[in-house]
Enzyme design. Sequence first.
Site, PDB file in Angstrom:
ATOM      1  N   LEU A  96       0.809  -1.217   0.000  1.00 47.08           N
ATOM      2  CA  LEU A  96       0.000   0.000   0.000  1.00 47.08           C
ATOM      3  C   LEU A  96       0.844   1.271   0.000  1.00 47.08           C
ATOM      4  O   LEU A  96       0.398   2.312  -0.485  1.00 47.08           O
ATOM      5  CB  LEU A  96      -0.908   0.021   1.238  1.00 47.08           C
ATOM      6  N   GLY A  97       2.048   1.204   0.560  1.00 45.23           N
ATOM      7  CA  GLY A  97       2.866   2.419   0.614  1.00 45.23           C
ATOM      8  C   GLY A  97       4.174   2.175   1.338  1.00 45.23           C
ATOM      9  O   GLY A  97       4.498   1.060   1.755  1.00 45.23           O
ATOM     10  N   ASP A 114     -16.897   0.760   1.586  1.00 43.89           N
ATOM     11  CA  ASP A 114     -17.158  -0.094   0.433  1.00 43.89           C
ATOM     12  C   ASP A 114     -16.109  -1.211   0.422  1.00 43.89           C
ATOM     13  O   ASP A 114     -15.029  -1.078  -0.171  1.00 43.89           O
ATOM     14  CB  ASP A 114     -17.092   0.745  -0.847  1.00 43.89           C
ATOM     15  N   THR A 162       7.252   0.060   5.689  1.00 42.84           N
ATOM     16  CA  THR A 162       6.420  -0.189   4.513  1.00 42.84           C
ATOM     17  C   THR A 162       5.046  -0.638   5.021  1.00 42.84           C
ATOM     18  O   THR A 162       4.927  -1.179   6.127  1.00 42.84           O
ATOM     19  CB  THR A 162       7.025  -1.278   3.605  1.00 42.84           C
ATOM     20  N   VAL A 163       4.009  -0.404   4.215  1.00 43.02           N
ATOM     21  CA  VAL A 163       2.643  -0.726   4.631  1.00 43.02           C
ATOM     22  C   VAL A 163       2.021  -1.663   3.602  1.00 43.02           C
ATOM     23  O   VAL A 163       2.148  -1.434   2.391  1.00 43.02           O
ATOM     24  CB  VAL A 163       1.792   0.550   4.781  1.00 43.02           C
TER      25      VAL A 163
END
Length: 411
Positions: free
Chosen positions: A68-69, A206, A75-76
Amino acid sequence: MASLIKWASVAFRRAPLPPLVFRTSGFETISPSQILEEELFEEFKKGHYYPAKIGDILRSKYQIVGKLGFGVTSTVWLARDLEGRQYVALKLYTRDESNTEEFEIYQHLNKGNISHPGYPHVRTALDRFTIPHDGNYHHCLVQKPMWESFRDLLYRNPTHRFTEDLLRAGLKQVFLALDYLHTECKLIHTAFTDIKSDNILQEIEDLSILDSFSRAEMEHPSPRKFVNNMPVYASRRFDLPRVFGMAVLSDFGSAVQGDERRNHNAQPDVYRAPEVMLKAEWSYPVDIWNVGIMAWDLFEGKHLFDGNDPDGKGYSTRAHLSEVIAMLGPPPVTLIRRGTRSSEFFTEDGHWKSDIEIPKDRSLRNSEEFLSGRNKELFLKFMMGMLQWKPEDRKTAKELLQDPWLNGHSI
């Protein structure tokens, strides 16, 4: 028999999810000459990042789905909690990165009054654990996955600015989060980080975008490269959700206790509050100043201050202070006398003594470009509730929640 059926039903519902099988070929291999994401940082060059791989299962329950990033210290990743049968976000820290204080902050946040209306607007932790690797260790923080930040939402808009209604809705939720943080947890968000648009995320309502992310990774594996046998992946973005969730204040890695006054440096450049620039004691009101500057950025589509020094060397405190004077008028002498750096910029009786000229025609009123009439008056009054020289003159988050402009009483 009925109890046996009930037990079997519960056991079935709690059965762990089976791991997904990800492709190990068919992905784009990025050129060795192209610098990718965390490769930018010295910590990567030192080999301090954890070599996470898509498909890996950590702590026998969290399967990594995609990246994700990234940041200087972590880090994610999106992961599936196989036991909990849900998606989570894993923040994997660099080797030996000391996170004791940050984890204590998250424990503190989790123990707050969950009935407070601001509690859902503060990002908390679900779990934490440590991964041993090559004789060292990496901490991991587990949280609910979130959609993109206010900054990302800003840049997805062709005008690169928030509408009035969107700004109102977002700020109400930020003030609820701050009221919880300040009054229930006695914490200040800001230290060496700040409340800015990329620290305000949106909850994922969502949930289909999480499944879509997983399918995309399985069908079209993320581009990657290998450096010293360590994979470096390109981050993948979530799809645009059909429904946007509520705003959530995040990143408490540098939060500090509010009842301990301090005067050390805080906040990046143009977000610095006056008391920080003058090196006076600061507390909760620095967060309020931050929100004011952020709100202006989001609505006007540009920074209120830039702090660019005329000597051409970039940001300077003296240039920043000169802009604040242009916007708000000269600071009160009582504030000047509190700061250990004040003598660099002001005489004892409060006169500006720097050789930088105060910018002309830079008042808050002249700088606001999109409103008119009573609506503009109320918006400016709202902004002035946050942008005050003296910290004690700024409104609290609870007081700002009652503001007429914020509540749509402008017309």
